[in-house]
Motif scaffolding. Structure first.
Motif, short mmCIF file in Angstrom:
data_model
loop_
_atom_site.label_atom_id
_atom_site.label_comp_id
_atom_site.label_asym_id
_atom_site.label_seq_id
_atom_site.Cartn_x
_atom_site.Cartn_y
_atom_site.Cartn_z
N ASP A 79 0.88 -1.13 0.09
CA ASP A 79 -0.04 -0.03 -0.11
C ASP A 79 0.89 1.11 -0.13
OD1 ASP A 79 -2.32 -1.45 -0.16
OD2 ASP A 79 -2.83 -1.09 2.20
N CYS A 80 0.39 2.30 -0.66
CA CYS A 80 0.92 3.43 -0.76
C CYS A 80 0.24 4.66 -0.09
CB CYS A 80 1.19 3.95 -2.39
SG CYS A 80 2.19 5.58 -2.80
N PHE A 81 1.16 5.33 0.83
CA PHE A 81 0.56 6.49 1.76
C PHE A 81 1.03 7.83 1.55
CE2 PHE A 81 -0.12 2.34 3.71
CZ PHE A 81 -1.51 2.21 4.48
N ILE A 82 0.31 8.86 1.56
CA ILE A 82 0.97 10.06 1.40
C ILE A 82 0.38 11.09 2.70
CG2 ILE A 82 1.05 12.37 0.19
CD1 ILE A 82 1.19 10.78 -2.57
N SER A 83 1.19 11.82 3.43
CA SER A 83 0.81 12.90 4.33
C SER A 83 1.03 14.18 3.83
CB SER A 83 1.64 12.27 5.56
OG SER A 83 1.42 13.42 6.54
N LYS A 84 0.16 15.02 4.02
CA LYS A 84 0.21 16.33 3.76
C LYS A 84 0.19 17.29 4.82
CE LYS A 84 -1.33 15.92 -1.32
NZ LYS A 84 -2.46 16.24 -2.07
N ASN A 85 0.94 18.05 5.05
CA ASN A 85 1.14 19.24 5.91
C ASN A 85 1.05 18.76 7.49
OD1 ASN A 85 0.60 21.35 3.95
ND2 ASN A 85 -1.39 20.98 3.69
N GLY A 86 1.64 17.48 7.43
CA GLY A 86 1.76 17.05 8.97
C GLY A 86 0.62 16.13 9.29
N GLU A 87 -0.58 16.18 8.48
CA GLU A 87 -1.72 15.40 8.66
C GLU A 87 -1.45 14.03 8.64
OE1 GLU A 87 -4.71 16.68 6.30
OE2 GLU A 87 -4.60 18.76 6.75
N ARG A 89 -1.41 10.29 7.41
CA ARG A 89 -1.18 9.89 5.93
C ARG A 89 -2.51 9.05 5.44
NH1 ARG A 89 3.54 5.16 7.94
NH2 ARG A 89 1.92 3.42 8.34
N VAL A 90 -2.65 9.18 4.28
CA VAL A 90 -3.65 8.80 3.53
C VAL A 90 -3.32 7.74 2.34
CG1 VAL A 90 -5.86 9.41 2.24
CG2 VAL A 90 -5.08 10.88 3.88
N LYS A 91 -4.06 6.51 2.43
CA LYS A 91 -3.68 5.59 1.24
C LYS A 91 -4.24 6.18 -0.16
CE LYS A 91 -4.91 1.07 -0.29
NZ LYS A 91 -5.54 -0.17 -0.23
N VAL A 92 -3.05 6.29 -0.94
CA VAL A 92 -3.57 6.74 -2.25
C VAL A 92 -3.46 5.68 -3.46
CG1 VAL A 92 -2.88 9.15 -1.91
CG2 VAL A 92 -0.98 7.20 -2.70
N THR A 93 -2.82 4.45 -3.15
CA THR A 93 -3.10 3.31 -3.97
C THR A 93 -2.33 2.22 -3.53
OG1 THR A 93 -2.29 2.93 -6.35
CG2 THR A 93 -0.59 3.80 -5.22
N SER A 94 -2.47 1.11 -4.41
CA SER A 94 -1.76 -0.03 -3.95
C SER A 94 -0.94 -0.65 -4.97
CB SER A 94 -3.10 -1.14 -3.65
OG SER A 94 -3.70 -0.67 -2.48
N TYR A 95 0.03 -1.60 -4.75
CA TYR A 95 0.76 -2.15 -5.80
C TYR A 95 0.81 -3.72 -5.73
CZ TYR A 95 2.91 2.50 -6.26
OH TYR A 95 2.96 3.70 -6.34
N GLU A 96 0.44 -4.36 -6.66
CA GLU A 96 0.93 -6.20 -6.86
C GLU A 96 1.66 -6.21 -7.99
OE1 GLU A 96 -3.16 -6.24 -9.73
OE2 GLU A 96 -3.29 -6.73 -7.64
N ALA A 97 1.71 -7.68 -8.21
CA ALA A 97 2.63 -8.17 -9.27
C ALA A 97 2.67 -7.45 -10.47
CB ALA A 97 2.52 -9.58 -9.33
N GLY A 98 3.97 -6.87 -10.83
CA GLY A 98 3.90 -6.33 -12.31
C GLY A 98 3.83 -4.59 -11.94
N GLY A 99 3.63 -4.15 -10.46
CA GLY A 99 3.51 -2.80 -10.41
C GLY A 99 5.02 -2.26 -10.25
N ALA A 113 8.53 10.82 -2.01
CA ALA A 113 7.40 11.55 -1.96
C ALA A 113 6.26 10.58 -1.47
CB ALA A 113 6.75 11.77 -3.37
N ALA A 114 6.41 9.59 -0.91
CA ALA A 114 5.29 8.64 -0.30
C ALA A 114 5.87 7.63 0.47
CB ALA A 114 4.36 8.21 -1.50
N THR A 115 4.98 7.05 1.51
CA THR A 115 5.47 5.78 2.21
C THR A 115 4.80 4.54 1.66
OG1 THR A 115 5.67 7.24 4.22
CG2 THR A 115 5.18 4.58 4.39
#
Length: 280
Positions: A79-87, A89-99, A113-115
């Motif tokens: 799973d990919c998470f992004i945190s903005k302005n110290g808030e 983190r929010v999940k923005v996308t997922s990765y699986e085989a081939g990603g 840019a992301a966790t």
């Protein structure tokens, strides 16, 4: 980063099955960073990727951290998470085989840019920035040496200064032809000059409706050079005999870099008359 002066540069080859290599190729095929690599560079990238086993709930990339790896997912999920302005983190996308993710790390040393966290046990293929840049630099350096060696044998270009050869070598582009494919066709007006990098080609000439093979060309051979000089029709047809890789340069590009070829020819009267005597 300067290219190695060692002409026997050893490429990194991490063993992979054909299926694994194919999955990596498919994964990176549309990535902007790899789109303009030639076939050899592309395969060097695939070969250099290292296999990494990562357990579930492990942070592979931390937002704000400095990383130098690009990853392709062989198996598992993340799973990919992004945190903005110290808030939070929010999940923005997922990765699986081939990603794939983290490609910007191959370009520059910037904060992530992301966790990205594994949500199952994963197998990843990883490529680091230094290896990627070395592949690009070594291939570029090797190609330049090869092209300059080839160019030095072209009568039409014998009068080029060393720095001019560098310019042309850097401007040459690789093109590929399959078995039986025509590279140039007799009677056509062409504006491309070709040097064979690998493979072979046959030269066919048609006279009075009879087509005959008049030559066979191999690595380092060149043809179509008179297209840089004028718009005369091609004197023969050149056909790929098996897979053929050529370096090519067009008349417009040559003129933009160095000016009209005729002016370069006139620097050396011997070359000038040798080439002009070939004109139909």
């Amino acid at each position: 980063m300067a290219p190695s002066l060692n002409q026997d540069f050893v490429k990194v080859v991490i063993p992979k099955t054909d299926m694994q290599a194919e999955r990596i190729k498919i994964s990176i095929a549309n990535n902007f960073l790899f789109r303009n690599l030639d076939e050899e560079q592309y395969m060097d990238v695939v070969n250099a990727m290292t296999e990494k086993y990562v357990e579930r709930d492990v942070t592979v990339i931390e937002q704000g951290g400095v990383g130098d790896y690009f990853y392709v997912v062989e198996s598992g999920t993340l799973d990919c998470f992004i945190s903005k302005n110290g808030e939070d983190r929010v999940k923005v996308t997922s990765y699986e085989a081939g990603g794939s993710f983290g490609e910007l790390a191959l370009m520059y040393n910037a904060p992530r840019a992301a966790t990205i966290i594994t949500t199952s046990d994963c197998v990843l293929w990883a490529l680091d920035r230094i290896t990627f840049r070395t592949i690009l630099m070594e291939n570029t350096s090797r190609k330049r040496r090869m092209y300059e060696s080839f160019l030095s044998e072209v009568v039409l270009l014998k009068s080029l200064e060393s720095y001019e050869q560098h310019k042309i070598a850097d401007a040459l582009e690789s093109v590929y032809f399959e078995e039986g494919q025509e590279v140039v066709k007799q009677g056509d007006v062409g504006d491309q000059f070709y040097i064979i990098e690998s493979g072979e080609a046959i030269v066919l000439k048609s006279e009075n409706g009879v087509v005959q093979q008049v030559n066979r060309l191999g690595r380092g051979s060149y043809f179509g050079e008179l297209a840089l000089l004028n718009d005369s029709p091609r004197a023969a047809t050149v056909v790929a005999s098996g897979r053929l890789k050529c370096a090519t340069l067009g008349k417009k590009a040559f003129t933009r870099l160095l000016g009209p070829v005729l002016d370069i020819l006139k620097r050396n009267s011997e070359n000038y008359y040798a080439v002009i005597s070939q004109q139909p």
